[in-house]
Design a protein around this motif. Structure first.
Motif, short mmCIF file in Angstrom:
data_model
loop_
_atom_site.label_atom_id
_atom_site.label_comp_id
_atom_site.label_asym_id
_atom_site.label_seq_id
_atom_site.Cartn_x
_atom_site.Cartn_y
_atom_site.Cartn_z
N LYS A 1 5.24 -13.25 -6.53
CA LYS A 1 4.95 -11.95 -6.77
C LYS A 1 3.56 -12.14 -7.26
N ASP B 1 0.27 -4.15 -6.08
CA ASP B 1 1.30 -4.74 -5.37
C ASP B 1 1.68 -4.44 -3.97
N GLU B 2 2.54 -5.05 -3.57
CA GLU B 2 3.13 -5.11 -2.21
C GLU B 2 3.77 -3.69 -2.10
N HIS B 3 3.95 -2.94 -3.18
CA HIS B 3 4.81 -1.81 -2.88
C HIS B 3 3.80 -0.52 -3.34
N GLY B 4 2.77 -0.83 -3.49
CA GLY B 4 1.73 0.17 -3.77
C GLY B 4 1.40 0.53 -5.29
N ASN B 5 1.86 0.09 -6.13
CA ASN B 5 1.93 0.08 -7.41
C ASN B 5 0.80 -0.59 -8.03
N TRP C 1 -4.31 0.92 -0.93
CA TRP C 1 -2.98 1.47 -0.50
C TRP C 1 -2.89 1.68 0.89
N ALA D 1 0.19 -0.32 3.02
CA ALA D 1 0.97 0.71 3.66
C ALA D 1 1.15 0.25 5.14
#
Length: 141
Positions: A3, A34-38, A61, A65
Motif C-alpha cells: 500500500k 490511494d487506489e480507492h480515491g481516498n 481522482w 478512477a
C-alpha cells in the motif's frame, strides 16, 4: 500488494513542492490519494489560490478512477466530450481530465494511488508530480 504509506505520500508532496519552488513556478497544491480515491496527504503552498486543492484532487481522482494519467484522459476527452462530461457529472464533479496528475505504482507495477497538482501549467503540474513520485522511490504512469 504493498500500500501507499503516509510517509511516501508526504515525501511525494514535499519533493514535488520543493521542485516547483526551485524552478520558480507559481504556488502549487499537491494531493496524493490511494487506489480507492481516498486522500492520503495534501498541502497547499503559501499564496496558492483556494481552488488549487480541489483541482489537484479532481485530476488525481480521475487518474485513479480511469487507470490513466490525467494527460491521457484530457487527450481522450477531446475526442469524446459527451462521455467525459457524463463522467464529471456522475462523479459529483470529482473527475477532472486535465494534465497534472499521474498514477503511482509500486515495485510490482500495481496502482497504489495517484498524485495531482494545480497551480502552474498542466506541464508544470505533471512535472512536479513525476518528480515527487520518483523521489519517493515509486513508479509513475
Amino acid at each position: 500488494m504493498s500500500k501507499l504509506t503516509l510517509a511516501q505520500a508526504n515525501q511525494i508532496i514535499a519533493s514535488a513542492l520543493e521542485n516547483a519552488r526551485s524552478k520558480g513556478y507559481k504556488p502549487m497544491a499537491v494531493v496524493v490519494i490511494d487506489e480507492h480515491g481516498n486522500t492520503r496527504a495534501v498541502q497547499r503552498d503559501d499564496g496558492a489560490s483556494m481552488f488549487r486543492i480541489d483541482i489537484a484532487t479532481g485530476k488525481a481522482w480521475g487518474a485513479v478512477a480511469m487507470g490513466s494519467s490525467s494527460r491521457s484522459l484530457a487527450e481522450r476527452a477531446a475526442g469524446n466530450p459527451n462521455f467525459f462530461g457524463a463522467l464529471a457529472s456522475t462523479s459529483g464533479g470529482k473527475f477532472l481530465p486535465q494534465p497534472g496528475a499521474v498514477l503511482i505504482k509500486n515495485a510490482q507495477g500495481e496502482i497504489v494511488g495517484a498524485v495531482g497538482a494545480s497551480g502552474g501549467t498542466g506541464d508544470e503540474d505533471e512535472e512536479i508530480c513525476i518528480h515527487g513520485v520518483n523521489a519517493a522511490g515509486l513508479d509513475h504512469a
